[in-house]
Enzyme design. Structure first.
Site, PDB file in Angstrom:
ATOM      1  CB  CYS A  68     -33.064  12.661   7.110  1.00 32.66           C
ATOM      2  SG  CYS A  68     -32.928  14.294   6.341  1.00 32.66           S
ATOM      3  CB  CYS A  90     -35.602  15.267   7.789  1.00 36.29           C
ATOM      4  SG  CYS A  90     -34.980  14.903   6.141  1.00 36.29           S
ATOM      5  CG  ASP A  91     -36.499  13.505  11.269  1.00 34.79           C
ATOM      6  OD1 ASP A  91     -37.462  14.174  10.855  1.00 34.79           O
ATOM      7  OD2 ASP A  91     -36.248  12.350  10.881  1.00 34.79           O
TER       8      ASP A  91
END
Length: 325
Positions: free
Chosen positions: A141, A144-145
Site C-alpha cells: 500500500c 499507507c506507507d
C-alpha cells in the site's frame, strides 16, 4: 468428556469481520441499542494488524501501531455493548429473512440484518524474503506507507492500474521509483502509462520478476532487490530502500458467491452512496466492497453507514412486525 454442543442464536445485527469497518459498525449499532454481535473471522483486526506505523488515521499527531489501533477499536466496540465472538462464518443463507449463518464452531446465527465487513487481502508473490520483510520495507500500500520513503529509492512490482498508480503516487516522496513488470507492456490505462513514462523519477524494467528481497536485521529493513531477467534467467542485484507489491487485491467474498451481486472487479456491489447490497437487509462495508480507496478511514466511514442503514432498515419494519403479531 462430552463434546461441546452447538447453539442457535438470534440477533438483530450480525457483523462479519473485525477490521475498521466491522468495529465501527459495531460501535454505531451498539449505540443504537441493537445489541450487535461481531464475529471476528480468520484474521481478527484485519490488514492493520500486519501494519507497523500508521500516520494517516485521523486524530493521532504521532505515528501509531496498526495492531494497537485495532485493539482500541475492539475495546471501544465492547465497551459500547457489542458481543465479540472469536469464530469464523463458514456458511450463509441470504435467500430469506431472517438470515441463517453457520460458523466453524458449529453455532448457528439467525440474524435480522447482516453487515459484511470481511475485507480484502493484498495479493503477494509468496517469496520467503518478501514475507520476511513485510512491514519492514515490503508493503502492498503506497498510500499507507509512501510517506516513509522521502528521498529514497523504491521498487514497484506489477503492470496493471494498481502498479502504475502506486508508482506515480510514490514519485511524490521517493528520489527514484523503478517499476518491475513480467511482460514488455503494461495492462494499465493508456493515460496512466503516459504519465508514468513522462516522469523523470521513473524507470521501468521489462520482462523481469522480483527474485529476492535483500535486507538486514537490527534494525530490520530492506537494503536491496534481486531481479530475474525472464528472457535470459540472469539475476541482477540492485540497492533499494523499499519494495511495493502491486499485483492487486482479492476481496473476501467466498461466503456470498452466487447470493449477492458482485462488481466486475469481484468486490460486492452496493447501491450508489449506500452500503445496501442486492439483498435487502444485507449491507457491505470496507474493503470487501470498496475497490477504489481501500483505506482504514474510508472503511470506518462505510462501517458507520452500514450500521445506520441497518438501524433504519429495522425501524422501518418494526411496525410491520407488530401488525403481523
Amino acid at each position: 468428556m462430552s463434546a461441546p454442543t452447538s447453539a442457535t442464536n438470534h440477533v438483530k445485527v450480525l457483523i462479519i469481520g473485525s477490521g475498521p469497518a466491522g468495529y465501527t459498525a459495531a460501535v454505531y449499532a451498539a449505540r443504537a441499542m441493537l445489541e450487535p454481535v461481531l464475529i471476528q473471522g480468520i484474521q481478527p483486526g484485519g490488514q492493520l494488524t500486519i501494519t507497523t506505523d500508521v500516520e494517516n488515521y485521523p486524530g493521532f499527531a504521532d505515528p501509531i501501531q496498526g495492531p494497537w489501533l485495532m485493539e482500541q477499536m475492539q475495546a471501544q466496540a465492547e465497551k459500547m455493548g457489542t458481543r465479540i465472538v472469536t469464530d469464523i462464518v463458514t456458511k450463509a443463507d441470504f435467500a430469506s429473512r431472517p438470515f441463517r449463518l453457520e460458523t466453524d464452531s458449529g453455532d448457528v446465527w439467525i440474524a435480522e440484518t447482516v453487515i459484511l465487513a470481511t475485507g480484502a487481502q493484498a495479493r503477494w508473490l509468496d517469496l520467503p524474503s518478501e514475507q520476511a520483510y513485510r512491514g519492514h520495507g515490503v508493503s502492498a500500500c503506497a498510500t499507507c506507507d509512501g510517506f516513509f520513503y522521502r528521498g529514497k529509492e523504491v521498487f514497484v512490482v506489477g503492470g496493471g492500474n494498481t502498479a502504475v498508480e502506486e508508482a506515480l503516487f510514490l514519485t511524490n516522496f521517493a528520489a527514484k521509483v523503478t517499476v518491475v513488470h513480467r511482460r514488455d507492456s503494461f495492462r494499465a490505462e493508456r493515460i496512466l502509462q503516459e504519465r508514468l513514462f513522462a516522469h523523470p523519477k521513473v524507470e521501468v524494467v521489462w520482462n523481469a520478476a522480483l527474485h529476492e528481497v535483500k535486507g538486514q536485521d537490527e534494525p530490520t529493513k530492506v537494503t536491496g532487490v534481486v531481479l530475474k531477467d525472464l528472457n535470459t534467467g540472469a539475476l541482477t542485484e540492485r540497492p533499494a530502500d523499499g519494495v511495493f507489491i502491486a499485483i492487486g487485491h482479492a476481496p473476501a467474498t467466498d461466503l456470498v458467491q452466487g447470493q449477492l451481486k458482485l462488481k466486475p472487479s469481484g468486490y460486492i456491489w452496493t447501491v450508489p452512496s449506500s452500503t445496501q447490497t442486492s439483498v435487502e437487509g444485507v449491507f457491505a462495508a470496507g474493503d470487501v466492497a470498496d475497490d477504489v480507496f481501500r483505506q482504514a478511514v474510508t472503511a470506518a466511514g462505510m462501517g458507520c453507514m452500514a450500521a445506520l442503514e441497518a438501524e433504519r432498515f429495522l425501524a422501518a419494519r418494526e411496525p410491520l412486525a407488530q401488525a403481523a403479531e
